[in-house]
Scaffold this motif. Structure first.
Motif, short mmCIF file in Angstrom:
data_model
loop_
_atom_site.label_atom_id
_atom_site.label_comp_id
_atom_site.label_asym_id
_atom_site.label_seq_id
_atom_site.Cartn_x
_atom_site.Cartn_y
_atom_site.Cartn_z
N GLU A 3 -66.53 -119.27 42.98
CA GLU A 3 -67.87 -119.77 43.32
C GLU A 3 -68.87 -119.30 42.28
O GLU A 3 -68.85 -118.15 41.86
CB GLU A 3 -68.29 -119.27 44.71
N PRO A 4 -69.76 -120.18 41.84
CA PRO A 4 -70.76 -119.75 40.84
C PRO A 4 -71.68 -118.68 41.42
O PRO A 4 -72.04 -118.72 42.60
CB PRO A 4 -71.55 -121.04 40.56
N PRO A 5 -72.04 -117.72 40.63
CA PRO A 5 -72.97 -116.69 41.12
C PRO A 5 -74.36 -117.27 41.35
O PRO A 5 -74.71 -118.34 40.86
CB PRO A 5 -72.96 -115.65 40.00
N ALA A 6 -75.12 -116.55 42.13
CA ALA A 6 -76.47 -117.04 42.48
C ALA A 6 -77.36 -117.13 41.25
O ALA A 6 -78.20 -118.04 41.12
CB ALA A 6 -77.10 -116.12 43.54
N ASP A 7 -77.21 -116.19 40.31
CA ASP A 7 -78.06 -116.22 39.11
C ASP A 7 -77.77 -117.43 38.23
O ASP A 7 -78.63 -117.86 37.46
CB ASP A 7 -77.85 -114.95 38.29
N LEU A 8 -76.55 -117.97 38.35
CA LEU A 8 -76.20 -119.13 37.52
C LEU A 8 -76.97 -120.37 37.96
O LEU A 8 -77.31 -121.23 37.12
CB LEU A 8 -74.70 -119.38 37.59
N TYR A 26 -83.66 -123.40 25.05
CA TYR A 26 -82.74 -123.93 26.05
C TYR A 26 -81.28 -123.74 25.62
O TYR A 26 -80.39 -123.61 26.48
CB TYR A 26 -83.06 -125.41 26.31
N ASP A 27 -81.05 -123.74 24.31
CA ASP A 27 -79.71 -123.42 23.84
C ASP A 27 -79.35 -121.96 24.17
O ASP A 27 -78.21 -121.64 24.54
CB ASP A 27 -79.60 -123.66 22.34
N GLU A 45 -76.43 -118.03 27.61
CA GLU A 45 -76.45 -116.94 28.57
C GLU A 45 -75.72 -117.33 29.86
O GLU A 45 -74.99 -116.53 30.46
CB GLU A 45 -77.90 -116.54 28.89
N LYS A 46 -75.92 -118.57 30.29
CA LYS A 46 -75.21 -119.01 31.50
C LYS A 46 -73.70 -119.08 31.27
O LYS A 46 -72.90 -118.81 32.17
CB LYS A 46 -75.74 -120.36 31.96
N ARG A 47 -73.32 -119.45 30.03
CA ARG A 47 -71.89 -119.46 29.73
C ARG A 47 -71.32 -118.04 29.78
O ARG A 47 -70.21 -117.81 30.29
CB ARG A 47 -71.66 -120.07 28.35
N LYS A 48 -72.08 -117.07 29.26
CA LYS A 48 -71.62 -115.68 29.35
C LYS A 48 -71.48 -115.24 30.81
O LYS A 48 -70.56 -114.51 31.17
CB LYS A 48 -72.60 -114.77 28.63
#
Length: 629
Positions: A94-99, A127-128, A133-136
């Motif tokens: 499940e994706p984390p809430a911060d994602l 935005y890149d 950061e979201k990928r990390k």
């Protein structure tokens, strides 16, 4: 090539990466690069390891399953489940809430200012950076399996505990049903064998073997030959089961009859013991015989005295030819006189006992003891002399009277005790014989058929009744047929028999005695539930390699240093033993090579001799002699 022994699979080791919180599992305390790389997922560039770095991997926990029949199977099942569930966590999460949280305008402006202060970038914008950061965050979610590993271990153990209970219950139920069916079949086969089933099967087997031999001799092929082989196999199996049933039923009947046999043996032993006691007492004065001859004692003594006097007169006469015979007769008469005197004394003793002589003796002894104590307690010689004179003046006091009475009392008590023991032995012998007759009568009633005449049934009713052997009792004692071997070539690939064998081979898991050692004991709280039988313990002082799971933890540096020295010594000894073994192998190889060279040299010499002839056979030897000169 040395033989590689299969390592035990009942111990599992978990390692955790201190940077990414990745978890890998191993069946050995040490890690290897190939096994680690196979377990780690590929999450893209700059996230996969090219080479194992042991400084980044730290032991997380170790699982130790105690030795048992299914310990290795349970360890493999646990290892397989842990790796499967870790793979499931890596591909289904499940994706984390911060994602999913959107960035605010203030955060975007701060990131833009930071990028501008750095000098800007022509390839990416704010935005890149957010996308990177979201990928990390996604990568870290996939890699971080520390909490999942602890929860998975607890879930596997809980599942194995439930599986163990279910499997044990199913095996017990299936075994009970199978045993009940086999017992009924054994009773039927035993009854069939009593009706001549074994002889019929032997005849059928002989006929089938003859048909098979004829078919083999004629070279016949097809269904008839196969059918004959199958019938012969089934007949042999049935005969084996029938013979096993007959033997098992016979053993069961013997076990049921064993208590009765033990009872008879005990009764016979009691009879033998009583007879031995009576025989031992017969070596003493024969009280029963003396009681029957009490009226003849006086007459026998008088007759013997007269006969002894006559013999003495005959011996005094001169010229007696049979003096030796007279001497023997006189000696016999003297022995008989002694026996009669002893018998008379014994009879008088018994009469005294019956008349209460022991009580009278006891009273007199007590009076004498009181008088003696008064004499001893008297103060002064004059008082003692006065008491002695008074005692002598009254009823004839004798100083040795007390000892004489005590000796007489001891003799009377000994005779009375012997008489009582002999009476008890006789009573015991009579009771044991009566019980033996009853037990033999009970054993005789067991084999009587139910279809007898009214007269015989009335006679049996008069005997002590014994319950007949019940078929249910025999059924409970039957062991069932021997289990077939799982590797037998005659077993089918599927069917009820194969299902039964597969069920018997299923391992029964248990959490009894399982120990989990933690590098940090607080990690155990990451699981929701643990089985009650699992024991948690600290792993102790470790670095990059987990300690053996089945050894005690090292909790202080002194013990750790001692273990390091011990392991170094063991490695040194193993190295020395390996070098010695290598030297021995080299010597053996050199000896073999030398022997092979000698054999080849002899072979070449023989070949040269056969080619050149016997005249030139000594040429090499002559050349060697000349060279030596």
């Amino acid at each position: 090539m040395p033989v590689q022994l299969k390592p035990p699979t009942r111990n599992i080791y978990a390692y955790c990466n201190i940077q990414t919180q990745q978890v890998i599992y191993s069946l050995q305390p040490s890690l290897h690069n190939a096994s680690v790389r196979r377990q780690l997922p590929d999450t893209g560039a700059n996230t996969s390891f090219v080479k194992l770095r042991k400084d980044l991997w730290h032991p997380l926990w170790t699982l130790a399953i105690p030795e048992s029949d299914y310990a290795d199977a349970q360890g493999l099942h646990t290892f397989k489940k842990l790796r499967e569930w870790r793979k499931l966590h890596e591909i289904s999460w499940e994706p984390p809430a911060d994602l999913a949280r959107p960035y605010t305008k203030r955060e975007i402006e701060a990131m833009a200012k930071k990028l501008e202060d750095r000098g800007g970038s022509k390839k990416e914008n704010v935005y890149d950076i957010i996308r990177r950061e979201k990928r990390k965050m996604r990568v870290n979610t996939v890699l971080n399996q520390r909490a999942n590993s602890v929860a998975d271990l607890a879930a596997v153990l809980v599942e194995q505990e439930a599986m163990g209970h279910d499997t044990a219950e199913q095996n017990e139920t299936g075994t009970a049903a199978k045993l009940d069916a086999e017992r009924g079949n054994m009773l039927k086969l035993a009854a069939e064998a009593q009706a001549g089933g074994l002889e019929k099967l032997d005849t059928r087997i002989a006929a089938l073997e003859e048909l098979k031999a004829k078919a083999d001799r004629l070279g016949e092929v097809g269904t008839s030959r196969t059918r004959i082989s199958k019938q012969l196999h089934d007949a042999n199996i049935k005969r084996m089961k029938m013979q096993t049933s007959v033997d098992a039923v016979a053993r069961a009947k013997e076990m049921l009859a064993q208590p009765q046999l033990d009872r008879l043996a005990a009764l016979k032993a009691r009879i033998e013991a009583a007879e031995e006691r009576i025989q031992a007492y017969e070596e003493l004065p024969d009280l029963a015989r003396l009681a029957s001859e009490s009226a003849e004692v006086e007459g026998s003594q008088a007759h013997l005295q007269v006969r002894a006097d006559e013999l003495k007169k005959l011996l005094k006469k001169k010229g007696t030819t049979n003096s030796q015979e007279l001497d023997l007769e006189l000696e016999t008469l003297r022995t008989r006189q002694k026996e009669l005197r002893k018998a008379r004394w014994t009879l008088e003793t018994i009469a005294k006992i019956e008349q209460g002589a022991l009580n009278d003796l006891q009273k007199e002894i007590q009076e004498i003891e009181v008088l003696e104590s008064e004499i001893k307690d008297a103060n002064g010689r004059e008082a003692g002399n006065l008491l002695r004179r008074e005692a002598l003046r009254t009823a004839g006091y004798d100083p040795d009277r007390g000892d004489t009475l005590r000796l007489q009392r001891a003799e009377l008590e000994a005779v009375e005790q012997e008489y009582a023991l002999l009476s008890n032995a006789s009573i015991e012998l009579a009771a044991a014989k009566a019980e033996l007759e009853i037990a033999q009568a009970e054993g005789a009633t067991e084999g009587t058929p139910s279809s007898e005449s009214a007269a015989s049934s009335s006679e049996e009713a008069a005997r002590p009744a014994k319950p007949e052997t019940d078929e249910a009792q025999i059924r409970e004692l039957l062991p069932g047929f021997p289990a077939p071997k799982s590797d037998s070539p005659n077993l089918p690939k599927r069917g009820r028999l194969r299902t039964m064998i597969d069920r018997q081979k299923r391992p029964v898991f248990s959490t009894e005695g399982i120990t989990i050692k933690w590098s940090n004991v607080l990690d155990a709280e990451l699981a929701e539930q643990w089985p009650g039988n699992v024991e948690h313990a600290p792993m102790g002082i470790v670095r990059h390699t987990a300690p053996p799971a089945d050894k005690a933890a090292v909790l202080d540096m002194a013990t750790r240093s001692a273990r390091i020295v011990e392991r170094a010594t063991e490695r040194k000894e193993r190295g020395r033993a390996g070098r010695e073994r290598e030297e021995k192998v080299k010597l053996v190889v050199l000896e073999k090579v030398r022997e092979a060279m000698e054999a080849r040299k002899l072979k070449l010499e023989a070949r040269e001799m056969s080619r050149t002839g016997p005249m030139n056979a000594s040429t090499p030897a002559i050349k060697e002699d000349m060279a030596s000169m």
